[in-house]
Design a protein around this motif. Structure first.
Motif, mmCIF file in Angstrom:
data_model
loop_
_atom_site.group_PDB
_atom_site.id
_atom_site.type_symbol
_atom_site.label_atom_id
_atom_site.label_comp_id
_atom_site.label_asym_id
_atom_site.label_seq_id
_atom_site.Cartn_x
_atom_site.Cartn_y
_atom_site.Cartn_z
ATOM 1 N N ASP A 62 187.282 97.887 -0.059
ATOM 2 C CA ASP A 62 185.968 97.637 -0.215
ATOM 3 C C ASP A 62 185.724 96.416 -0.558
ATOM 4 O O ASP A 62 185.515 95.770 -1.711
ATOM 5 N N VAL A 63 185.846 95.564 0.543
ATOM 6 C CA VAL A 63 185.673 94.028 0.272
ATOM 7 C C VAL A 63 184.309 93.679 -0.464
ATOM 8 O O VAL A 63 184.149 92.854 -0.933
ATOM 9 N N LEU A 64 183.329 94.300 0.279
ATOM 10 C CA LEU A 64 181.859 93.994 -0.297
ATOM 11 C C LEU A 64 181.714 94.117 -1.906
ATOM 12 O O LEU A 64 181.475 93.249 -2.496
ATOM 13 N N GLY A 65 182.386 95.167 -2.264
ATOM 14 C CA GLY A 65 182.279 95.486 -3.664
ATOM 15 C C GLY A 65 183.169 94.430 -4.414
ATOM 16 O O GLY A 65 182.884 94.056 -5.483
ATOM 17 N N ARG A 66 184.315 94.122 -3.772
ATOM 18 C CA ARG A 66 185.325 93.170 -4.461
ATOM 19 C C ARG A 66 184.505 91.718 -4.538
ATOM 20 O O ARG A 66 184.638 90.955 -5.773
ATOM 21 N N VAL A 67 183.929 91.165 -3.438
ATOM 22 C CA VAL A 67 183.455 90.114 -3.464
ATOM 23 C C VAL A 67 182.105 90.175 -4.667
ATOM 24 O O VAL A 67 181.862 89.214 -5.243
ATOM 25 N N ALA A 68 181.333 91.009 -4.551
ATOM 26 C CA ALA A 68 180.190 91.189 -5.380
ATOM 27 C C ALA A 68 180.541 91.133 -6.810
ATOM 28 O O ALA A 68 180.019 90.324 -7.615
ATOM 29 N N SER A 69 181.641 91.960 -7.320
ATOM 30 C CA SER A 69 182.290 92.016 -8.563
ATOM 31 C C SER A 69 182.701 90.624 -8.995
ATOM 32 O O SER A 69 182.623 90.098 -10.077
ATOM 33 N N ALA A 70 183.394 89.948 -8.102
ATOM 34 C CA ALA A 70 183.844 88.689 -8.336
ATOM 35 C C ALA A 70 182.854 87.425 -8.582
ATOM 36 O O ALA A 70 182.791 86.720 -9.306
ATOM 37 N N ALA A 71 181.608 87.760 -7.814
ATOM 38 C CA ALA A 71 180.476 86.935 -8.061
ATOM 39 C C ALA A 71 179.731 86.990 -9.311
ATOM 40 O O ALA A 71 179.478 86.168 -10.096
ATOM 41 N N HIS A 72 179.848 88.387 -9.832
ATOM 42 C CA HIS A 72 179.148 88.880 -10.841
ATOM 43 C C HIS A 72 180.025 88.292 -12.114
ATOM 44 O O HIS A 72 179.449 87.769 -13.212
ATOM 45 N N GLU A 73 181.217 88.466 -12.319
ATOM 46 C CA GLU A 73 182.043 87.787 -13.175
ATOM 47 C C GLU A 73 182.079 86.559 -13.318
ATOM 48 O O GLU A 73 182.305 85.969 -14.362
#
Length: 235
Positions: free
Chosen positions: A77-88
């Protein structure tokens, strides 16, 4: 507006396993990318988004050794990973960078951010020849707001869209304003490709660098000039 550059990378590339840690002119490919993105004047934080697979431990350790924060998430889930990294990272704006672009240019990232803040589009890019921009492949990035990234993360359900972070926007282009940065004259070269998809691409870039005096700090303009004006670049 807090601008965060997220470099997505993993060791498990289908066409070229381990490519992000493969050597290019004495440094791993990921070193080229992180070092060059890290020189952007308008990026407030750089983050590596990799997977929680143990195969990516060496990659995460290398980035941490460079002082780059690492976010680890779902491998597929690359999208979820990038979104979570940006959120963090508390991002307001998200610059997405591919880890197979060793010549990504900090000046072009800054140009992209400036353009995005002035054009009021939902999304902008200068990482390839999209929307007729005329940009070479592999020296820029993509940018969108974190709020839009969150929207995509909620609404993108197709597995292909989860694998390719911004594909949802292109699949629904009638719903969003998508823009590309006009290429400056010194970078005109849409037929040029500087990304690394296969081992052959890496060999090509290695030969190119050996045939020039270019260093890791070379600008996009210097790289493109060498590519179009010498015999060192196999177009």
């Amino acid at each position: 507006m807090r601008t965060v550059a997220v470099v997505q990378a993993r060791m498990g590339s289908n066409r070229f396993p381990g490519k992000v840690m493969s050597d290019l002119a004495g440094k791993p490919l990921i070193d080229w990318v992180l070092s060059r993105v890290g020189r952007s004047a308008l990026v407030d934080q750089l983050v590596l988004a990799t997977t929680d697979n143990s195969a990516d431990d060496p990659l995460a350790q290398y980035a941490s050794g460079m002082g780059v924060p690492v976010y680890r998430g779902d491998e597929y889930d690359v999208l979820g990973r990038v979104a979570s990294a940006a959120h963090e990272a508390n991002a307001d704006l998200v610059v997405r960078v591919c880890a197979d672009n060793p010549f990504v240019d900090p000046g072009e990232i800054d140009r992209l951010i400036d353009f995005y803040c002035q054009c009021h589009s939902d999304y902008a890019c200068n990482h390839q020849d999209r929307l007729g921009s005329g940009y070479p492949d592999g020296i820029g990035a993509e940018i969108l707001s974190f709020s839009l990234l969150k929207y995509i993360n909620v609404n993108a359900t197709d597995p292909h869209q989860r694998e390719h972070v911004t594909l949802y926007l292109w699949d629904n282009a009638d719903q969003f304003s998508l823009s590309s940065v006009p290429v400056p004259p010194e970078l005109t070269g849409s037929t040029l490709s500087f990304d690394v998809d296969t081992p052959t691409d890496l060999v090509r870039l290695e030969a190119f660098l050996l045939g020039t005096s270019l260093k890791m700090t070379a600008t996009a303009a210097q790289i493109v000039h060498e590519a179009v004006s010498s015999d060192h670049w196999p177009i």
